[in-house]
Design an enzyme around this catalytic site. Structure first.
Site, PDB file in Angstrom:
ATOM      1  N   CYS A 168      29.674  -1.420  -9.588  1.00  0.00           N
ATOM      2  CA  CYS A 168      30.156  -2.791  -8.923  1.00  0.00           C
ATOM      3  C   CYS A 168      30.373  -3.607  -9.894  1.00  0.00           C
ATOM      4  O   CYS A 168      31.476  -3.600 -10.355  1.00  0.00           O
ATOM      5  CB  CYS A 168      29.244  -2.800  -7.766  1.00  0.00           C
ATOM      6  SG  CYS A 168      29.977  -3.874  -6.477  1.00  0.00           S
TER       7      CYS A 168
ATOM      8  N   LEU B 252       0.765  -1.272   0.026  1.00  0.00           N
ATOM      9  CA  LEU B 252       0.084  -0.026  -0.028  1.00  0.00           C
ATOM     10  C   LEU B 252       0.696   1.291   0.065  1.00  0.00           C
ATOM     11  O   LEU B 252       0.355   2.392  -0.353  1.00  0.00           O
ATOM     12  CB  LEU B 252      -0.705   0.141   1.261  1.00  0.00           C
ATOM     13  CG  LEU B 252      -2.144  -0.895   0.998  1.00  0.00           C
ATOM     14  CD1 LEU B 252      -3.035  -0.878   2.358  1.00  0.00           C
ATOM     15  CD2 LEU B 252      -2.862  -0.538   0.154  1.00  0.00           C
TER      16      LEU B 252
ATOM     17  N   GLU C 230      24.617   4.760  -6.150  1.00  0.00           N
ATOM     18  CA  GLU C 230      23.040   5.141  -6.002  1.00  0.00           C
ATOM     19  C   GLU C 230      22.523   5.311  -4.527  1.00  0.00           C
ATOM     20  O   GLU C 230      21.559   5.991  -4.408  1.00  0.00           O
ATOM     21  CB  GLU C 230      22.325   4.170  -6.917  1.00  0.00           C
ATOM     22  CG  GLU C 230      22.132   2.582  -6.058  1.00  0.00           C
ATOM     23  CD  GLU C 230      23.665   1.862  -6.411  1.00  0.00           C
ATOM     24  OE1 GLU C 230      24.521   2.275  -6.677  1.00  0.00           O
ATOM     25  OE2 GLU C 230      23.636   0.792  -6.320  1.00  0.00           O
TER      26      GLU C 230
ATOM     27  N   HIS D 204      28.554   1.411  -4.830  1.00  0.00           N
ATOM     28  CA  HIS D 204      27.280   1.702  -5.089  1.00  0.00           C
ATOM     29  C   HIS D 204      26.680   3.118  -5.060  1.00  0.00           C
ATOM     30  O   HIS D 204      26.243   3.418  -4.054  1.00  0.00           O
ATOM     31  CB  HIS D 204      26.148   0.824  -4.287  1.00  0.00           C
ATOM     32  CG  HIS D 204      26.362  -0.637  -4.751  1.00  0.00           C
ATOM     33  ND1 HIS D 204      25.739  -0.976  -5.633  1.00  0.00           N
ATOM     34  CD2 HIS D 204      27.290  -1.778  -4.372  1.00  0.00           C
ATOM     35  CE1 HIS D 204      26.083  -2.386  -5.784  1.00  0.00           C
ATOM     36  NE2 HIS D 204      26.798  -2.626  -5.092  1.00  0.00           N
TER      37      HIS D 204
ATOM     38  N   ASP E 278      -1.421 -10.858   9.748  1.00  0.00           N
ATOM     39  CA  ASP E 278      -0.128 -11.861   9.645  1.00  0.00           C
ATOM     40  C   ASP E 278       0.261 -12.579  11.023  1.00  0.00           C
ATOM     41  O   ASP E 278       0.242 -11.824  12.035  1.00  0.00           O
ATOM     42  CB  ASP E 278       1.150 -11.114   9.003  1.00  0.00           C
ATOM     43  CG  ASP E 278       0.916 -10.607   7.549  1.00  0.00           C
ATOM     44  OD1 ASP E 278      -0.141 -10.744   7.157  1.00  0.00           O
ATOM     45  OD2 ASP E 278       1.870  -9.656   7.467  1.00  0.00           O
TER      46      ASP E 278
HETATM   47  N1  GLN Z   1      29.198 -10.126  -7.571  1.00  0.00           N
HETATM   48  C1  GLN Z   1      30.293  -8.981  -7.394  1.00  0.00           C
HETATM   49  C2  GLN Z   1      31.348  -9.132  -6.171  1.00  0.00           C
HETATM   50  O1  GLN Z   1      30.826  -9.747  -5.248  1.00  0.00           O
HETATM   51  C3  GLN Z   1      29.854  -7.695  -7.279  1.00  0.00           C
HETATM   52  C4  GLN Z   1      28.850  -7.609  -6.409  1.00  0.00           C
HETATM   53  C5  GLN Z   1      27.730  -6.196  -6.570  1.00  0.00           C
HETATM   54  O2  GLN Z   1      27.826  -5.823  -7.503  1.00  0.00           O
HETATM   55  N2  GLN Z   1      27.446  -5.817  -5.371  1.00  0.00           N
HETATM   56  O3  GLN Z   1      32.366  -8.465  -6.103  1.00  0.00           O
END
Ligand code: GLN
Length: 552
Positions: free
Chosen positions: A384, A17, A512, A510, A149
């Protein structure tokens, strides 16, 4: 303000929701009133954390600065309240039981019978109190799942007790329900809401606020009915319709007076805390006032569930807001490249992202996509696994190492350009541990990446085991690929780029996770800017050069 206030957000009738977005939006409104806000997600499932859960099923794993592998709702929280959270902001049934059982094994309970009530409920309450001890004025706690639940019962009991412990004026219960429209009778129906509130009451919780999700606004008459039957004041019945952008939700809930009623329940003085929403309104204005379009393809493995790349998608959108661009995201199944999704199709894209991932499926497709991006000058950001794929592709087709691979996918490769640190150091035990959370990197002066960040020391979040193999660094640099971001000890390659290409940037991190709707991440802004340049033939201006905080 002395005492910390708690808001508990529960949901009924149906999952999905938008509890997370409602809670986040409330967080934004309270923060815009000058309160210090933090947020917590309680997840009733048994996994100790979401780290091992399949993103294709459960959505992305959101990583915090301190390396917590958490529920994706924490991403919404961070993006809406603009605070960096920690692993303590997410608890699952599994983690709570682990703590209690470990304590039992140590003998801490002195031979007593260990039970759900009080031991599990006490641990839940203790974790909530700890979240409040962080100096927040208000802690917003979202309870995952739906009332009714089986797994949710201990959580409801804990939050019921919590009001007793903390005092009535310090706790507010917000309940989200669905008000469906039945076409044959041409009516919106309140019965599911009534049943859901009855279920909540059977656990001893009377909601203070009911947020009604529906596709059409709830009429005054219907609000009156819900108010009467569910025993809440009429201004505590909030109509929450589907919005065209998630960033509209805080404004819509403000219009309905959600923050007023929550503050009134918590005895928070509204006059002392007038709302200042201009920054958020500016975000909303940018969301709806776009004057160009770009198409970004995401070549990944879990593309059938875009939630698997939720933060990537939001980071792309944020960069779009800063460029006046509406971004069409095309989800492309890596396994289908290049046979079914051809080089010509990828060449049509304005930009490309190869996101993170684990496991072999789709790897060759990603490598093919990276090659197409490189050869066709399509802007590409590799995240990554995406960076690792770019590095493997470059080794195979430029360094002349056709057998090159990551040892995640080939243990026998003669050119392990991506491998575990232990392998690089000839350590026999290959049990790779995950590199999790924030790590600093030093950027090379004059590099494209340093230019985008506008600084030379940055911190980004990580979640991976494999690393660029330093033994190959010189070979890469001799063939034109630049290792433009390195860990302070010089052992880890964090960023690569390709001078001469419009945008061919890979990061082991990462990025993002740090993007914000009003402050895009520099690497995403860089990608989008290169994408707009590809379409329009000239470099666009950022509407507002503010980017997200990347300081270590
Ligand atoms: N599988 C890759 C590693 O472990 C990349 C991991 C990912 O993209 N978060 O290094």
């Amino acid at each position: 303000m002395t005492e910390t206030k708690f808001v508990f957000v529960t949901g009924g009738v149906s999952s999905s929701l938008g509890k997370g977005l409602t809670a986040s939006s409330l967080g934004r409104l309270l923060k815009s009133r000058g309160f210090r806000v933090t947020m917590v997600k309680l997840d009733p499932y048994l996994n100790v954390d979401p780290g091992t859960m399949n993103p294709g099923e459960h959505g992305e794993v959101f990583v915090t600065d301190d390396g917590g592998e958490t529920d994706l709702d924490l991403g919404h929280y961070e993006r809406f309240i603009d605070e960096s959270l920690s692993r303590t902001s997410n608890s699952t049934t599994g983690s709570i039981y682990s703590t209690v059982i470990a304590r039992e094994r140590r003998g801490d309970y002195l031979g007593k019978t260990v039970q759900v009530i009080p031991h599990i409920t006490d641990e839940i309450k203790e974790r909530l109190r700890r979240a409040g001890a962080s100096g927040a004025d208000v802690v917003i706690v979202e309870i995952g799942g739906t009332v009714g639940d089986i797994e949710i019962v201990p959580f409801l009991e804990a939050i019921r007790q919590f009001r007793r412990d903390a005092g009535r004026g310090n706790v507010c219960y917000v309940h989200l329900t669905l008000v469906p429209y039945l076409a044959p009778s041409g009516e919106q129906k309140t019965k599911p809401t009534q049943h859901s509130v009855t279920e909540l009451r059977s656990r001893g919780i009377q909601p203070d606020v009911i947020v009604c999700r529906s596709d059409q606004p709830i009429s005054e008459g219907l609000k009156r009915k819900i108010s009467l039957l569910c025993d809440v004041p009429i201004d505590a019945v909030i109509s929450a319709i589907d919005e065209s952008s998630i960033y509209d939700i805080p404004v819509a809930l403000r219009r309905e007076g959600l923050d007023n009623i929550v503050c009134a329940t918590l005895n928070l003085d509204l006059d002392d805390h007038p709302i200042e929403l201009s920054a958020w309104n500016e975000v909303v204005r940018r969301v709806h006032n776009t004057y160009r379009r770009v198409r970004i393809g995401v070549v990944g493995k879990y593309v059938t569930l875009p939630d698997a790349y939720l933060s990537v998608a939001e980071a792309i959108r944020h960069a779009g807001f800063a460029l006046g661009a509406e971004v069409e995201i095309t989800w492309l199944e890596a396994e289908r490249v290049p046979e079914e999704i051809s080089a010509e199709q990828l060449d049509q894209l304005d930009g490309m992202i190869i996101p993170g991932g684990f496991g072999e499926r789709g790897i060759e497709g990603m490598i093919a996509a990276a090659r197409i991006a490189r050869e066709h000058q399509v802007p590409l950001l590799g995240i990554c696994l995406g960076m690792q794929v770019m590095v493997v592709e470059y080794a195979r087709h430029v360094l002349g190492l056709p057998d090159a691979h990551s040892t995640e996918f080939s243990v026998t490769t003669s050119a392990p350009v991506i491998s575990l640190m232990a392998e690089q150091n000839d350590v026999v035990d290959l049990g790779g541990t995950m590199r999790l959370g924030a790590y600093p990197a030093l950027l090379s002066e004059g590099s494209q990446v340093a230019g985008l960040y506008g600084t030379s020391v940055v911190s980004e979040r990580h979640r991976h085991r494999y690393e660029f193999n330093l033994r190959y660094r010189e070979q890469y640099e001799a063939h034109g690929m630049r290792c433009c971001g390195i860990s302070p000890d010089g052992r880890l390659v964090e960023f690569v780029e390709l001078p001469g290409h419009p945008y061919f940037v890979g990061t082991q991190a990462h990025p993002e996770f740090k993007s914000r709707p009003d402050r895009p991440h520099p690497l995403f802004a860089g990608l989008l800017s290169a994408a707009v340049t590809r379409v329009e033939g000239r470099v666009p201006h950022l509407i507002d050069p503010a980017t997200v905080d990347v300081a270590p």
